[in-house]
Design a protein around this motif. Structure first.
Motif, short mmCIF file in Angstrom:
data_model
loop_
_atom_site.label_atom_id
_atom_site.label_comp_id
_atom_site.label_asym_id
_atom_site.label_seq_id
_atom_site.Cartn_x
_atom_site.Cartn_y
_atom_site.Cartn_z
N CYS A 37 8.65 49.70 -0.47
CA CYS A 37 7.40 49.43 -0.39
C CYS A 37 6.70 49.94 1.11
O CYS A 37 5.57 50.44 1.08
CB CYS A 37 6.90 47.91 -0.34
N ALA A 38 7.53 49.69 2.25
CA ALA A 38 7.09 50.36 3.33
C ALA A 38 6.98 51.85 3.40
O ALA A 38 5.90 52.48 3.95
CB ALA A 38 8.20 49.98 4.49
N LEU A 39 7.92 52.59 2.55
CA LEU A 39 7.86 53.91 2.73
C LEU A 39 6.73 54.35 1.69
O LEU A 39 6.13 55.26 1.96
CB LEU A 39 9.42 54.49 1.88
N GLN A 40 6.47 53.55 0.55
CA GLN A 40 5.34 53.97 -0.20
C GLN A 40 3.95 53.86 0.59
O GLN A 40 3.13 54.86 0.59
CB GLN A 40 5.33 52.95 -1.46
N GLY A 79 4.46 59.13 -4.41
CA GLY A 79 4.20 57.79 -4.97
C GLY A 79 4.66 57.50 -6.25
O GLY A 79 4.96 56.42 -6.57
N LEU A 80 4.73 58.57 -7.14
CA LEU A 80 5.31 58.71 -8.26
C LEU A 80 6.63 58.19 -8.29
O LEU A 80 7.26 57.36 -9.10
CB LEU A 80 5.30 59.96 -9.19
N HIS A 81 7.53 58.84 -7.45
CA HIS A 81 8.83 58.73 -7.34
C HIS A 81 9.26 57.27 -6.93
O HIS A 81 9.80 56.39 -7.42
CB HIS A 81 9.61 59.69 -6.48
N LEU A 82 8.46 57.02 -5.95
CA LEU A 82 8.95 55.66 -5.26
C LEU A 82 8.45 54.28 -6.27
O LEU A 82 9.14 53.25 -5.99
CB LEU A 82 8.00 55.45 -3.94
N GLY A 83 7.12 54.64 -7.00
CA GLY A 83 6.59 53.71 -7.90
C GLY A 83 7.83 53.44 -8.98
O GLY A 83 7.97 52.37 -9.36
N HIS A 84 8.29 54.51 -9.33
CA HIS A 84 9.35 54.31 -10.66
C HIS A 84 10.59 53.69 -9.65
O HIS A 84 11.32 52.94 -10.58
CB HIS A 84 9.88 55.73 -10.93
N ALA A 124 5.73 42.78 -11.98
CA ALA A 124 5.54 43.67 -10.72
C ALA A 124 6.15 45.07 -11.01
O ALA A 124 5.75 46.05 -10.52
CB ALA A 124 6.61 43.11 -9.67
N ALA A 125 7.22 45.15 -12.20
CA ALA A 125 7.73 46.48 -12.54
C ALA A 125 6.53 47.27 -13.07
O ALA A 125 6.19 48.54 -12.94
CB ALA A 125 8.74 46.34 -13.53
N PHE A 126 5.86 46.62 -14.11
CA PHE A 126 4.65 47.29 -14.71
C PHE A 126 3.58 47.71 -13.67
O PHE A 126 3.08 48.75 -13.81
CB PHE A 126 4.17 46.41 -15.79
N ALA A 127 3.14 46.88 -12.92
CA ALA A 127 2.20 47.08 -11.94
C ALA A 127 2.39 48.36 -10.83
O ALA A 127 1.79 49.14 -10.77
CB ALA A 127 1.99 45.80 -11.11
N ALA A 128 3.92 48.36 -10.63
CA ALA A 128 4.36 49.57 -9.99
C ALA A 128 4.18 50.81 -10.66
O ALA A 128 3.87 51.79 -10.15
CB ALA A 128 5.59 49.20 -9.37
N LEU A 129 4.71 50.69 -11.99
CA LEU A 129 4.47 51.97 -12.85
C LEU A 129 3.12 52.27 -13.07
O LEU A 129 2.69 53.44 -12.84
CB LEU A 129 4.94 51.77 -14.27
N GLU A 130 2.10 51.49 -13.18
CA GLU A 130 0.59 51.54 -13.24
C GLU A 130 0.22 52.45 -12.21
O GLU A 130 -0.55 53.32 -12.37
CB GLU A 130 0.01 50.37 -13.69
N GLN A 131 0.41 51.88 -10.72
CA GLN A 131 -0.07 52.44 -9.72
C GLN A 131 0.58 53.72 -9.47
O GLN A 131 -0.18 54.61 -8.81
CB GLN A 131 0.16 51.38 -8.51
N ALA A 132 1.83 54.07 -9.81
CA ALA A 132 2.35 55.21 -9.60
C ALA A 132 1.74 56.36 -10.40
O ALA A 132 1.70 57.61 -9.77
CB ALA A 132 3.75 55.12 -9.76
N LYS A 133 1.47 56.13 -11.68
CA LYS A 133 1.00 57.01 -12.78
C LYS A 133 -0.34 57.22 -12.57
O LYS A 133 -0.88 58.19 -13.23
CB LYS A 133 1.46 56.51 -14.04
N ALA A 134 -0.99 56.36 -11.98
CA ALA A 134 -2.71 56.49 -12.18
C ALA A 134 -3.10 57.89 -11.36
O ALA A 134 -4.02 58.50 -12.12
CB ALA A 134 -3.34 55.16 -11.30
N ARG A 135 -2.50 58.33 -10.53
CA ARG A 135 -3.18 59.48 -9.87
C ARG A 135 -2.41 60.73 -10.36
O ARG A 135 -3.22 61.81 -10.46
CB ARG A 135 -2.93 59.47 -8.36
#
Length: 519
Positions: A196-199, A209-214, A228-239
């Motif tokens: 999270c800190a690195l993100q 962001g894509l790698h760290l979200g996954h 939380a896993a699904f939210a991380a994927l959604e955020q990572a893939k959005a951009r």
């Protein structure tokens, strides 16, 4: 006028500063004033690799080799061929650059990386190990070595090397994802806090962001926190999905074409009689690697891995001008291909693979787009298409970090696009299996893992292979695996992946409705 050596120095310095225009000018000036020069052509080849002009780079490096056969030049020729997915040419170039003749760590790592890229992890490892021996403080070398170890099944060496890469470069986001993909859950909340800190630090970097979200999704899954896993994927893939705007329409156009009666299905023309290739196709994350491991455990069968040779052979014969191997223009032009020429070209491109095996598995999932052409080129070939539960398949695609810039996976950043892709894929496969029932087998993943003995027997019979009990023991197959299933296929056949999508049921109502709307 500067001396030859001064111009070469100027070009090298410009390349190091990523001033490719300056490097190009210096090399051209040298050739104009001093004549053909192996070093100048070599540096021009490097410039064009960096610019992404791979065909031009190959021609320049070949010119350099015609003037002086230096092992180092073959290293970058191998890299160029690897970027094109031409495994045979990579191996031929690597043969001219044996590990004992290379003494620069970057050259060794480059050739090791090229061999890994085309799936030859056994041959890659000595190059990567020697590169580390010469430069033990280079995080990229540890990362490349770890990837090769992971594909070869040496997971402990891979874990240590990923961790070493991160220790040397704490923001190495690719290594962070690879480590979580290999060993999620080992460090618990501390690991999640680190990611999270690195993100947050790399918030403006889309690919990071894509790698760290996954990576975060893997860690949350290990804790059972699927929301939380699904939210991380959604955020990572959005951009990232914005980069592939319009990809869905392009895929739909391919399916539209293939479903038309006018699509290439002219079986009055004769292909080649060989039944050597066995094509395993399907959606990614549907069990294609499992079937490959089952078949390649047979004494008569070798594995080519995920090779692009059939599509590349189509592209070569069509000579379409587009940059992509698979597109509507190329499929349309392929109607005019002589099937025998296509089959012969494919066999020529793959003749070096598994020379001690009568049969070979070609396991590129997206070859399902070419089934009509495969049937023309190889009327005796067997095609196995994996079919898995729609939600497990679609969520498997969404949860997986594929090659981030590959057009093949452009649909995989949006759940609705994945669902639409699956619907068209399933419809096309049902139609093709009905049309070619003797040569196209729809293999249920669920049936395969719940009734392995009877299903494997039927699968072998379909492929005209005798029963061999070791085909049930995929965990004993020692061959390297370069796909996303590289960890799972080291285990015995099991049912743990069935219904995995249900962890995400509360977060995917729209996808569920889409996939059941036509039932």
């Amino acid at each position: 006028m500067k001396s030859r050596e001064d111009l070469l120095t100027q070009a090298r310095q410009a390349i190091n500063q990523r001033n490719f225009i300056g490097a190009h000018k210096a090399c051209v000036m040298l050739i104009q004033h001093y004549g053909d020069d192996a070093h100048a052509y070599f540096l021009l080849g490097i410039v064009h690799i960096e610019l992404g002009h791979i065909n031009k780079a190959i021609r320049l490096l070949q010119k350099s080799i015609s003037l002086a056969r230096r092992p180092r030049t073959f290293v970058y020729l191998a890299k160029s061929y690897a970027l094109k997915g031409d495994m045979l040419s990579v191996l031929e170039a690597a043969g001219e650059a044996p590990v004992e003749q290379l003494d620069r760590s970057l050259d060794l790592d480059t050739l090791g990386g090229a061999l890994s890229r085309v799936g030859d992890h056994t041959r890659a490892r000595p190059y990567l190990e020697k590169a580390l021996g010469l430069s033990a403080d280079n995080p990229a070398f540890y990362y490349n070595y770890a990837v090769s170890c992971k594909c070869a099944g040496d997971f402990e060496a891979a874990r240590r090397s990923f961790e070493r890469a991160i220790a040397l470069k704490p923001d190495y986001y690719q290594a962070h994802f690879a480590l979580s993909d290999l060993a999620a859950g080992q460090c618990g909340d501390a690991r999640i806090a680190q990611l999270c800190a690195l993100q947050d630090t790399l918030r403006d970097h889309v690919e990071a962001g894509l790698h760290l979200g996954h990576a975060l999704a893997k860690e949350y899954e290990a804790q059972g926190d699927y929301g939380a896993a699904f939210a991380a994927l959604e955020q990572a893939k959005a951009r990232k999905r914005k980069q592939f705007a319009g990809a869905g329409a392009r895929f739909q156009a391919l399916f539209d074409y293939l479903e038309k009666p006018a699509a290439p299905r002219h079986f009055n023309r004769t292909g080649v009689t060989s039944d050597r290739p066995i094509f395993v196709v399907g959606m990614p994350r549907s069990g294609t690697t499992l079937v490959e491991r089952i078949l390649s455990s047979h004494s008569e069968v070798g594995s080519a891995g995920e090779i692009e040779d059939f599509g590349v052979a189509v592209k070569e014969l069509c000579k379409t001008s587009s940059n992509q191997v698979l597109d509507l223009a190329t499929l349309t032009a392929a109607e005019a291909i002589n099937p025998a020429h296509l089959g012969e070209r494919y066999l020529e491109r793959t003749s070096y693979l598994c020379p001690n095996n009568a049969r070979v598995v070609d396991k590129l999932p997206f070859n399902f787009f070419y089934i009509g052409l495969i049937r023309q080129a190889f009327p005796n070939a067997r095609i196995v298409c994996m079919m898995r539960h729609p939600m497990d398949t679609c969520m498997g695609n969404y949860r997986q970090l594929f090659s981030v810039n590959s057009p093949y996976y452009a649909y995989a950043y949006d759940l609705r696009e994945i669902g639409l892709f699956y619907q068209r894929f399933a419809g096309l496969m049902q139609a093709l299996a009905a049309q070619h029932s003797d040569h196209v087998r729809l293999q249920s993943y669920e049936a395969l893992v719940t009734q392995p003995e009877s299903e494997v027997q039927d699968l072998l019979n379909f492929c005209n292979l005798s029963w061999q009990p070791q085909c049930l023991q995929v965990e004993k197959n020692p061959a390297p695996v370069s796909t996303a299933s590289k960890v799972q296929v080291r285990e015995p056949i099991n049912t743990r992946s069935i219904g995995r999508w249900k962890h995400y049921a509360p977060y995917t109502p729209d996808l569920q409705q889409l996939l059941t709307s036509d039932e």
